[in-house]
Design a protein around this motif. Structure first.
Motif, PDB file in Angstrom:
ATOM      1  N   LYS A  52       0.866  -1.182   0.000  1.00 57.22           N
ATOM      2  CA  LYS A  52       0.000   0.000   0.000  1.00 57.22           C
ATOM      3  C   LYS A  52       0.903   1.232   0.000  1.00 57.22           C
ATOM      4  CE  LYS A  52      -0.614  -0.548   4.999  1.00 57.22           C
ATOM      5  NZ  LYS A  52      -0.072   0.571   5.701  1.00 57.22           N
ATOM      6  N   PRO A  53       0.368   2.404  -0.317  1.00 56.77           N
ATOM      7  CA  PRO A  53       1.221   3.588  -0.343  1.00 56.77           C
ATOM      8  C   PRO A  53       1.830   3.846   1.033  1.00 56.77           C
ATOM      9  CG  PRO A  53      -0.997   4.070  -1.173  1.00 56.77           C
ATOM     10  CD  PRO A  53      -1.038   2.685  -0.615  1.00 56.77           C
ATOM     11  N   PRO A  54       3.037   4.451   1.075  1.00 61.26           N
ATOM     12  CA  PRO A  54       3.647   4.728   2.378  1.00 61.26           C
ATOM     13  C   PRO A  54       2.844   5.765   3.158  1.00 61.26           C
ATOM     14  CG  PRO A  54       4.924   5.731   0.614  1.00 61.26           C
ATOM     15  CD  PRO A  54       3.869   4.906  -0.051  1.00 61.26           C
ATOM     16  N   PHE A  55       3.040   5.766   4.477  1.00 61.31           N
ATOM     17  CA  PHE A  55       2.387   6.747   5.344  1.00 61.31           C
ATOM     18  C   PHE A  55       3.281   7.986   5.382  1.00 61.31           C
ATOM     19  CE2 PHE A  55       1.285   8.849   9.264  1.00 61.31           C
ATOM     20  CZ  PHE A  55      -0.089   8.668   9.376  1.00 61.31           C
ATOM     21  N   LEU A 117      12.834  20.000  -8.461  1.00 65.00           N
ATOM     22  CA  LEU A 117      14.106  19.489  -7.952  1.00 65.00           C
ATOM     23  C   LEU A 117      13.920  18.883  -6.548  1.00 65.00           C
ATOM     24  CD1 LEU A 117      17.120  19.141  -8.021  1.00 65.00           C
ATOM     25  CD2 LEU A 117      17.398  21.586  -7.680  1.00 65.00           C
ATOM     26  N   THR A 118      13.270  19.618  -5.666  1.00 62.45           N
ATOM     27  CA  THR A 118      13.084  19.127  -4.289  1.00 62.45           C
ATOM     28  C   THR A 118      12.205  17.872  -4.281  1.00 62.45           C
ATOM     29  OG1 THR A 118      13.092  21.464  -3.693  1.00 62.45           O
ATOM     30  CG2 THR A 118      12.563  19.907  -1.950  1.00 62.45           C
ATOM     31  N   VAL A 119      11.156  17.894  -5.088  1.00 67.90           N
ATOM     32  CA  VAL A 119      10.256  16.730  -5.122  1.00 67.90           C
ATOM     33  C   VAL A 119      11.022  15.502  -5.622  1.00 67.90           C
ATOM     34  CG1 VAL A 119       8.229  15.743  -6.289  1.00 67.90           C
ATOM     35  CG2 VAL A 119       8.126  18.060  -5.363  1.00 67.90           C
ATOM     36  N   LYS A 120      11.875  15.705  -6.621  1.00 64.46           N
ATOM     37  CA  LYS A 120      12.648  14.576  -7.165  1.00 64.46           C
ATOM     38  C   LYS A 120      13.549  13.968  -6.083  1.00 64.46           C
ATOM     39  CE  LYS A 120      16.185  14.843  -9.944  1.00 64.46           C
ATOM     40  NZ  LYS A 120      16.995  15.533 -10.949  1.00 64.46           N
ATOM     41  N   LEU A 121      14.186  14.832  -5.296  1.00 59.20           N
ATOM     42  CA  LEU A 121      15.077  14.330  -4.241  1.00 59.20           C
ATOM     43  C   LEU A 121      14.295  13.548  -3.193  1.00 59.20           C
ATOM     44  CD1 LEU A 121      17.370  17.477  -3.681  1.00 59.20           C
ATOM     45  CD2 LEU A 121      17.917  15.395  -4.962  1.00 59.20           C
ATOM     46  N   ILE A 122      13.124  14.074  -2.825  1.00 63.66           N
ATOM     47  CA  ILE A 122      12.298  13.400  -1.808  1.00 63.66           C
ATOM     48  C   ILE A 122      11.793  12.056  -2.350  1.00 63.66           C
ATOM     49  CG2 ILE A 122      10.094  13.519  -0.541  1.00 63.66           C
ATOM     50  CD1 ILE A 122      10.524  16.600  -0.442  1.00 63.66           C
ATOM     51  N   ARG A 151       1.002  16.389  -7.521  1.00 60.62           N
ATOM     52  CA  ARG A 151       0.863  16.002  -8.934  1.00 60.62           C
ATOM     53  C   ARG A 151       1.871  14.906  -9.283  1.00 60.62           C
ATOM     54  NH1 ARG A 151       3.868  18.070 -12.712  1.00 60.62           N
ATOM     55  NH2 ARG A 151       4.245  20.022 -11.614  1.00 60.62           N
ATOM     56  N   VAL A 152       3.133  15.098  -8.907  1.00 63.56           N
ATOM     57  CA  VAL A 152       4.181  14.145  -9.288  1.00 63.56           C
ATOM     58  C   VAL A 152       4.010  12.808  -8.552  1.00 63.56           C
ATOM     59  CG1 VAL A 152       6.684  13.709  -9.233  1.00 63.56           C
ATOM     60  CG2 VAL A 152       5.823  15.966  -9.886  1.00 63.56           C
ATOM     61  N   VAL A 153       3.754  12.890  -7.259  1.00 65.81           N
ATOM     62  CA  VAL A 153       3.651  11.658  -6.454  1.00 65.81           C
ATOM     63  C   VAL A 153       2.260  11.032  -6.600  1.00 65.81           C
ATOM     64  CG1 VAL A 153       3.738  10.785  -4.065  1.00 65.81           C
ATOM     65  CG2 VAL A 153       5.426  12.445  -4.849  1.00 65.81           C
ATOM     66  N   GLY A 154       1.291  11.866  -6.870  1.00 67.61           N
ATOM     67  CA  GLY A 154      -0.069  11.356  -7.061  1.00 67.61           C
ATOM     68  C   GLY A 154      -0.771  11.050  -5.747  1.00 67.61           C
ATOM     69  N   ALA A 155      -0.328  11.668  -4.659  1.00 72.61           N
ATOM     70  CA  ALA A 155      -0.970  11.427  -3.360  1.00 72.61           C
ATOM     71  C   ALA A 155      -0.769  12.624  -2.444  1.00 72.61           C
ATOM     72  CB  ALA A 155      -0.376  10.190  -2.701  1.00 72.61           C
ATOM     73  N   GLU A 156      -1.688  12.744  -1.499  1.00 70.86           N
ATOM     74  CA  GLU A 156      -1.542  13.764  -0.452  1.00 70.86           C
ATOM     75  C   GLU A 156      -0.851  13.136   0.757  1.00 70.86           C
ATOM     76  OE1 GLU A 156      -4.987  15.751   0.843  1.00 70.86           O
ATOM     77  OE2 GLU A 156      -5.362  16.669  -1.110  1.00 70.86           O
TER      78      GLU A 156
END
Ligand SMILES: Nc1ncnc2c1ncn2[C@@H]1O[C@H](COP(=O)(O)OP(=O)(O)O)[C@@H](O)[C@H]1O
Ligand SMILES: O=c1ccn([C@@H]2O[C@H](COP(=O)(O)OP(=O)(O)O)[C@@H](O)[C@H]2O)c(=O)[nH]1
Ligand SMILES: [Mg+2]
Length: 263
Positions: A52-55, A117-122, A151-156
């Motif tokens: 399942k998606p991570p918490f 850039l930050t989202v990619k690193l995370i 948008r990139v990860v597809g989750a809140e």
């Protein structure tokens, strides 16, 4: 369903047994924590990895509000993986990556590094980790950061912590942090506070409106603040682990927990 409820009852009995050698009578929080430990023991050996998606917990607050300090305590007690967006960016600088110079300048000025850039690193850290629960510390810092992540990860995120600290206290802490950071000086701190108020507060308000925000008063000793944090994670851990593990309706879980805490 009744077999699952029976298993839940058996976990409650184990939790109480593990507290029975205490001299003082156990309080509600101790019962809840022992209960949570029993659930974790019972879950050992099962493969939870990415079924399942991570918490995801976002950890927000102004500069010096104590985000990093409290994250370390959450890691020790609750087994989360700590991802500090600032640390990931600083690592990029020291690894001489192509974006290093731009990141350094942005941090020096107290501005915000481009979201992608930050989202990619995370995202890289989350995807390469075996863990399934993360603290994302110091991100998102702007509404644009937030929208890019979602948008990139597809989750809140599942929850958002906000360490609420007066500016005077934050400035005092940052100026005595002593970690050799280029942005821990009075001019950059003032700029970071402006950026925090203008750009980060809307993110905090957004998650508050969604019912995901836990606002934690961040004045006091580190341990006093962690007592507030611990209560949140203990309750959440029980609920988040119980619901998927047993497929028991949330009403039954709440009824059981309420009864447990009354005893
Ligand atoms: N409750 C507290 N009281 C006093 N100082 C604190 C407290 N929590 C953290 N600090 C100190 O304040 C500084 C900033 O804390 P830090 O966790 O790095 O904040 P943030 O990550 O929000 O910028 C550090 O030097 C830390 O040791
Ligand atoms: O998502 C992020 C996180 C941090 N930063 C930059 O990194 C600096 C330091 O961030 P950090 O979270 O380490 O600072 P803290 O709030 O912990 O003092 C910020 O002021 C920003 O310039 C950024 O651009 N985007
Ligand atoms: Mg920090």
């Amino acid at each position: 369903m009744w077999r699952r409820v029976a298993r839940l009852s058996s976990l409650i009995r184990s939790s109480k047994a593990s507290l029975s050698n205490q001299i003082q009578p156990a309080n509600g929080l101790q019962i809840l924590e022992a209960f949570s430990t029993e659930i974790q023991k019972s879950a050992k050996g099962r493969n939870h990895h990415r079924k399942k998606p991570p918490f995801i917990t976002f950890v927000l607050g102004g500069p010096g509000s104590g985000k990093g300090t409290q994250c370390l305590k959450i890691v020790e007690t609750f087994g989360f993986t700590h991802l500090s967006a600032g640390d990931l960016l600083r690592k990029e600088i020291s690894s001489n990556s192509e974006n290093g110079a731009m990141i350094l300048e942005t941090i020096r000025e107290g501005n915000i590094v481009p979201s992608e850039l930050t989202v990619k690193l995370i995202q890289r850290e989350v995807e390469s980790s075996e863990n399934d629960k993360f603290l994302i510390d110091g991100f998102p810092r702007t509404e644009e950061n937030r929208q890019t992540y979602e948008r990139v990860v597809g989750a809140e995120p599942n929850i958002v912590l906000f360490f609420d600290c007066p500016e005077e206290e934050m400035v005092k802490r940052v100026l005595s942090r002593n970690q050799g950071r280029i942005d821990d000086n009075i001019d950059t701190v003032k700029k970071r506070l402006e950026v925090f108020n203008a750009l980060n507060r809307p993110v905090i308000n957004y998650y508050s409106g969604k019912g995901k925000l836990y606002k934690i008063p961040a004045v006091g000793t580190e341990d006093e603040i962690f007592t507030r944090v611990r209560k949140i994670f203990t309750s959440l851990e029980v609920l988040s682990m119980l619901s998927p593990q047993f497929s028991i309706p949330i009403g039954v879980i709440l009824f059981t927990l309420t009864n447990l805490l009354r005893r």
